[in-house]
Design a protein around this motif. Structure first.
Motif, PDB file in Angstrom:
ATOM      1  N   PHE A 254      58.202  61.278  60.720  1.00  0.00           N
ATOM      2  CA  PHE A 254      59.060  62.468  60.746  1.00  0.00           C
ATOM      3  C   PHE A 254      58.237  63.751  60.789  1.00  0.00           C
ATOM      4  O   PHE A 254      58.544  64.681  61.547  1.00  0.00           O
ATOM      5  CB  PHE A 254      59.969  62.498  59.517  1.00  0.00           C
ATOM      6  CG  PHE A 254      60.632  63.829  59.324  1.00  0.00           C
ATOM      7  CD1 PHE A 254      61.645  64.255  60.177  1.00  0.00           C
ATOM      8  CD2 PHE A 254      60.219  64.694  58.308  1.00  0.00           C
ATOM      9  CE1 PHE A 254      62.235  65.501  60.034  1.00  0.00           C
ATOM     10  CE2 PHE A 254      60.804  65.933  58.149  1.00  0.00           C
ATOM     11  CZ  PHE A 254      61.825  66.344  59.009  1.00  0.00           C
ATOM     12  N   SER A 257      57.094  64.641  64.122  1.00  0.00           N
ATOM     13  CA  SER A 257      58.188  65.182  64.932  1.00  0.00           C
ATOM     14  C   SER A 257      58.472  66.634  64.585  1.00  0.00           C
ATOM     15  O   SER A 257      58.755  67.455  65.463  1.00  0.00           O
ATOM     16  CB  SER A 257      59.462  64.353  64.728  1.00  0.00           C
ATOM     17  OG  SER A 257      59.397  63.162  65.459  1.00  0.00           O
ATOM     18  N   LEU A 258      58.401  66.935  63.307  1.00  0.00           N
ATOM     19  CA  LEU A 258      58.627  68.320  62.893  1.00  0.00           C
ATOM     20  C   LEU A 258      57.564  69.221  63.494  1.00  0.00           C
ATOM     21  O   LEU A 258      57.858  70.347  63.936  1.00  0.00           O
ATOM     22  CB  LEU A 258      58.629  68.408  61.363  1.00  0.00           C
ATOM     23  CG  LEU A 258      59.185  69.703  60.762  1.00  0.00           C
ATOM     24  CD1 LEU A 258      60.685  69.819  61.031  1.00  0.00           C
ATOM     25  CD2 LEU A 258      58.927  69.762  59.255  1.00  0.00           C
ATOM     26  N   GLY A 263      59.080  72.906  63.758  1.00  0.00           N
ATOM     27  CA  GLY A 263      60.217  73.001  62.851  1.00  0.00           C
ATOM     28  C   GLY A 263      59.923  73.750  61.566  1.00  0.00           C
ATOM     29  O   GLY A 263      58.794  74.165  61.295  1.00  0.00           O
ATOM     30  N   ASP A 308      66.835  74.287  61.710  1.00  0.00           N
ATOM     31  CA  ASP A 308      66.697  73.270  62.755  1.00  0.00           C
ATOM     32  C   ASP A 308      67.954  72.405  62.820  1.00  0.00           C
ATOM     33  O   ASP A 308      68.815  72.449  61.923  1.00  0.00           O
ATOM     34  CB  ASP A 308      65.484  72.386  62.465  1.00  0.00           C
ATOM     35  CG  ASP A 308      64.176  73.156  62.515  1.00  0.00           C
ATOM     36  OD1 ASP A 308      64.052  74.044  63.377  1.00  0.00           O
ATOM     37  OD2 ASP A 308      63.278  72.857  61.697  1.00  0.00           O
ATOM     38  N   SER A 311      69.564  66.671  62.163  1.00  0.00           N
ATOM     39  CA  SER A 311      68.785  65.436  62.137  1.00  0.00           C
ATOM     40  C   SER A 311      67.380  65.674  61.601  1.00  0.00           C
ATOM     41  O   SER A 311      66.732  64.746  61.108  1.00  0.00           O
ATOM     42  CB  SER A 311      68.717  64.824  63.537  1.00  0.00           C
ATOM     43  OG  SER A 311      68.229  65.772  64.476  1.00  0.00           O
ATOM     44  N   TYR A 312      66.889  66.915  61.687  1.00  0.00           N
ATOM     45  CA  TYR A 312      65.617  67.282  61.066  1.00  0.00           C
ATOM     46  C   TYR A 312      65.830  67.684  59.614  1.00  0.00           C
ATOM     47  O   TYR A 312      65.129  67.207  58.711  1.00  0.00           O
ATOM     48  CB  TYR A 312      64.955  68.427  61.841  1.00  0.00           C
ATOM     49  CG  TYR A 312      64.229  67.968  63.075  1.00  0.00           C
ATOM     50  CD1 TYR A 312      62.887  67.612  63.031  1.00  0.00           C
ATOM     51  CD2 TYR A 312      64.894  67.873  64.295  1.00  0.00           C
ATOM     52  CE1 TYR A 312      62.219  67.174  64.166  1.00  0.00           C
ATOM     53  CE2 TYR A 312      64.225  67.440  65.435  1.00  0.00           C
ATOM     54  CZ  TYR A 312      62.898  67.084  65.361  1.00  0.00           C
ATOM     55  OH  TYR A 312      62.239  66.651  66.489  1.00  0.00           O
ATOM     56  N   ARG A 313      66.794  68.562  59.406  1.00  0.00           N
ATOM     57  CA  ARG A 313      66.958  69.137  58.067  1.00  0.00           C
ATOM     58  C   ARG A 313      67.401  68.115  57.033  1.00  0.00           C
ATOM     59  O   ARG A 313      67.057  68.228  55.846  1.00  0.00           O
ATOM     60  CB  ARG A 313      67.972  70.282  58.138  1.00  0.00           C
ATOM     61  CG  ARG A 313      67.408  71.512  58.825  1.00  0.00           C
ATOM     62  CD  ARG A 313      68.493  72.371  59.454  1.00  0.00           C
ATOM     63  NE  ARG A 313      69.494  72.800  58.495  1.00  0.00           N
ATOM     64  CZ  ARG A 313      70.680  73.327  58.838  1.00  0.00           C
ATOM     65  NH1 ARG A 313      70.983  73.475  60.123  1.00  0.00           N
ATOM     66  NH2 ARG A 313      71.529  73.685  57.918  1.00  0.00           N
ATOM     67  N   THR A 315      66.721  64.788  57.016  1.00  0.00           N
ATOM     68  CA  THR A 315      65.946  63.544  56.986  1.00  0.00           C
ATOM     69  C   THR A 315      65.469  63.181  55.587  1.00  0.00           C
ATOM     70  O   THR A 315      65.390  61.995  55.237  1.00  0.00           O
ATOM     71  CB  THR A 315      64.756  63.622  57.968  1.00  0.00           C
ATOM     72  OG1 THR A 315      65.259  63.447  59.297  1.00  0.00           O
ATOM     73  CG2 THR A 315      63.732  62.544  57.698  1.00  0.00           C
ATOM     74  N   ASN A 399      69.085  59.619  62.731  1.00  0.00           N
ATOM     75  CA  ASN A 399      68.314  60.860  62.722  1.00  0.00           C
ATOM     76  C   ASN A 399      67.133  60.779  63.685  1.00  0.00           C
ATOM     77  O   ASN A 399      66.812  61.745  64.383  1.00  0.00           O
ATOM     78  CB  ASN A 399      67.821  61.163  61.308  1.00  0.00           C
ATOM     79  CG  ASN A 399      68.872  61.873  60.468  1.00  0.00           C
ATOM     80  OD1 ASN A 399      70.070  61.666  60.677  1.00  0.00           O
ATOM     81  ND2 ASN A 399      68.452  62.689  59.518  1.00  0.00           N
ATOM     82  N   ARG A 403      66.485  63.264  66.712  1.00  0.00           N
ATOM     83  CA  ARG A 403      65.238  64.043  66.738  1.00  0.00           C
ATOM     84  C   ARG A 403      64.508  63.851  68.066  1.00  0.00           C
ATOM     85  O   ARG A 403      63.974  64.808  68.648  1.00  0.00           O
ATOM     86  CB  ARG A 403      64.322  63.625  65.574  1.00  0.00           C
ATOM     87  CG  ARG A 403      64.823  64.001  64.200  1.00  0.00           C
ATOM     88  CD  ARG A 403      63.727  63.861  63.158  1.00  0.00           C
ATOM     89  NE  ARG A 403      63.149  62.513  63.093  1.00  0.00           N
ATOM     90  CZ  ARG A 403      63.489  61.579  62.221  1.00  0.00           C
ATOM     91  NH1 ARG A 403      64.446  61.828  61.329  1.00  0.00           N
ATOM     92  NH2 ARG A 403      62.902  60.401  62.216  1.00  0.00           N
ATOM     93  N   SER A 493      56.839  62.887  70.155  1.00  0.00           N
ATOM     94  CA  SER A 493      56.245  63.919  69.288  1.00  0.00           C
ATOM     95  C   SER A 493      54.781  64.164  69.643  1.00  0.00           C
ATOM     96  O   SER A 493      54.315  65.316  69.641  1.00  0.00           O
ATOM     97  CB  SER A 493      56.377  63.515  67.819  1.00  0.00           C
ATOM     98  OG  SER A 493      55.676  62.326  67.524  1.00  0.00           O
TER      99      SER A 493
END
Length: 547
Positions: A254, A257-258, A263, A308, A311-313, A315, A399, A403, A493
């Motif tokens: 994750f 990805s951020l 993010g 964001d 699905s980001y916030r 996780t 998620n 993402r 990512s």
């Protein structure tokens, strides 16, 4: 000390440090303290020993069962269920079971094992079968089965000599794996096949090669061998083990990805999450923040969004919920593998509760204990926990899918659409979204509860179900599908990060994310022009599973 001995000692020390089990290692089973880790050590070849007290308890429980028969108490397979009339004398003048009763009981036991061997599907993997044997041996050693002690000796011998019964993988409704586990007993009486020294052979030949006497079952032996949940529980244990690894790698996947998204770290700060301390939220957010230590995301950026996509916030919440569900499944598995799931149960010692009532008193045996009907074969707590983990993981995989879609969307990343490299005028990552969407649709289907599905059988007596084996199969598949999805998320990512590095060669990742990024790039290179992605997806899947 010669070189050979030095090498052996070094290998043993390295094994202890790594947690692996060598053939010289052993696990002592006492019916009460088996861990999942020990069960897997046994599966991998650790020697099995039986604690002296547990072996002694086996003998006492078997004697109590015989005493119950002597007193005319109902003992399935001995005083009832064997076709004997009530007026037949069970014991001879010297206090031994009569020849007629022994013959009838043995006939009942053999017939029971044969008639209940009715599974379908491919054979269980040897490693999982060994877990099931270890679990069943341990629950037998809890001392509530009443079987001949030799039954436990056979389980031990099968494990230590590498004799693994062929057990079909389907054909259970989750109220004890009767039609599957019966194949263990069928092998023990010499009428089935086993895996032995890498080959499928008859159990009779394998036992003869190891000098093992086949079982001559009597009394409750057959029932105890077939009526338990060790097969389905071994699959639940695999699901637990696989899910634990997936959950462990989630924060780093994750966090990469951020970084690919550029993010916002705000949703993971203690200032925001201490306000509402749900279970494992602090642990989940702490892991994410630690993985981002040193990342460029800690520096203000004019292109970074204030908030964001969800699905980001969210996780950290999906991760925390998965950790909570994993912990719950681990707890109920621990109870399951360290206690008897036999029906009836032989209970030693003080059984005075409610004994003033004649209905209860009928199960007692001369103040020594009693033989009680039970519903301990019911694995619903394990089935529900397995399904809850499946649901939690499917939230995580949802998620991940979203993402990954966002990473291809230039509106969110301000990078080229579908993460196209400069000069690549093809599809880039536009088409491969279908792959992880397929996985997510499958996960949503597999996460549907199955524990209440079934049809009343056995004369409408068996009218509830847990489908623990099916629920465990579903969990295992959800984990594997999510591993595929995480691999695809990494493909996106890392591509996004490389595109950012083209614009800013000084871009810094977190210490943990940098390590994953570098390791992944050794397996899957940057996509500069369109290429077949099937090999990349396979390599990414393997990377996630082995990281």
């Amino acid at each position: 000390m010669n070189n050979n001995k030095q090498m052996i000692l070094i290998a043993a020390a390295l094994s202890l440090l790594s947690g692996s089990a060598l053939a010289m290692d052993s696990v002592v089973l006492d019916g009460q303290h088996l861990t999942q880790a020990q069960a897997w050590e046994i599966a991998d070849g650790a020697e099995v020993k039986i604690a002296k007290q547990a072996r002694k308890q086996l003998g006492k429980a078997h004697s109590l069962l015989m005493d119950a028969a002597r007193l005319g108490k109902p003992v399935y397979g001995l005083t009832v269920g064997v076709g004997l009339n009530k007026d037949h004398k069970l014991f001879s003048a010297n206090g031994e079971l009569s020849d007629e009763v022994i013959k009838a009981s043995k006939s009942f036991n053999y017939s029971t094992l044969r008639a209940h061997s009715a599974g379908i599907g491919e054979a269980m993997p040897v490693r999982l079968t060994r877990v099931a044997l270890a679990v069943r041996l341990n629950t037998i050693l809890s001392g509530h089965t009443g079987v001949q002690p030799y039954v436990a000796d056979l389980y031990q011998a099968y494990l230590n000599e590498g004799i693994t019964p062929i057990i079909p993988s389907r054909g259970t409704v989750g109220e004890a794996d009767i039609l599957l586990s019966s194949h263990v007993g069928l092998a023990m009486i010499g009428e089935w096949d086993v895996m032995y020294k890498g080959k499928r052979v008859s159990s009779a030949s394998a036992m003869k090669a190891e000098g093992i006497k086949p079982l001559d079952p009597v009394g409750k032996d057959a029932l105890s061998i077939l009526s338990n949940n060790s097969v389905a529980v071994s699959y639940a244990m695999k699901g637990y083990r696989d899910a634990a690894k997936l959950i462990d790698v989630t924060p780093t996947v994750f966090s990469l990805s951020l970084e690919g998204l550029n993010g916002n770290v705000a949703p993971f700060l203690p200032q925001t999450n201490n306000i509402r301390p749900f279970p494992y939220i602090k642990e989940a957010t702490t892991e994410i923040l630690a993985d981002l230590d040193g990342s460029y995301l800690w520096n203000v950026n004019d292109e970074r969004s204030l908030q964001d996509p969800l699905s980001y916030r969210t996780t950290a919440y999906t991760l925390a919920s998965a950790k909570d569900a994993l912990d719950n499944l681990g707890n109920v598995i621990e109870v399951q593998i360290n206690h008897s799931d036999d029906n009836p149960a032989v209970v030693m010692g003080d059984t005075a509760d409610y004994s003033q009532h004649s209905q209860v008193n009928k199960y007692l045996v001369e103040g020594k204990g009693g033989v009680f009907p039970t519903t301990n074969f019911e694995p619903l707590p394990v089935a529900l926990a397995t399904q809850q983990l499946s649901i939690a993981l499917t939230h995580m995989s949802h998620n991940s899918a979203m993402r990954t879609i966002h990473l291809s969307d230039d509106h969110f990343t301000h990078l080229p659409r579908f993460l196209s490299a400069p000069g690549n005028n093809g599809h880039a990552f536009g088409a491969i979204q279908k792959t992880f969407v397929d996985m997510q649709v499958r996960n949503k289907m597999l996460a549907n509860p199955v524990s209440f599905d079934g049809i009343a059988i056995a004369g409408n007596i068996e009218d509830t179900f847990t489908n623990l084996k099916l629920a465990s199969d579903n969990l295992i598949q959800i984990v594997d599908n999510t591993n595929v999805m995480y691999g695809l998320e990494l493909l996106h990512s890392t591509q996004a990060i490389d595109l950012r590095k083209l614009a800013n060669s000084q871009l810094k990742l977190g210490k943990a994310t940098q390590a994953m990024y570098q390791a992944y790039r050794k397996e899957v290179p940057f996509v500069s022009v369109d290429r077949p992605f099937t090999p990349d997806i396979s390599a990414s899947h393997a990377f996630i599973m082995n990281y």
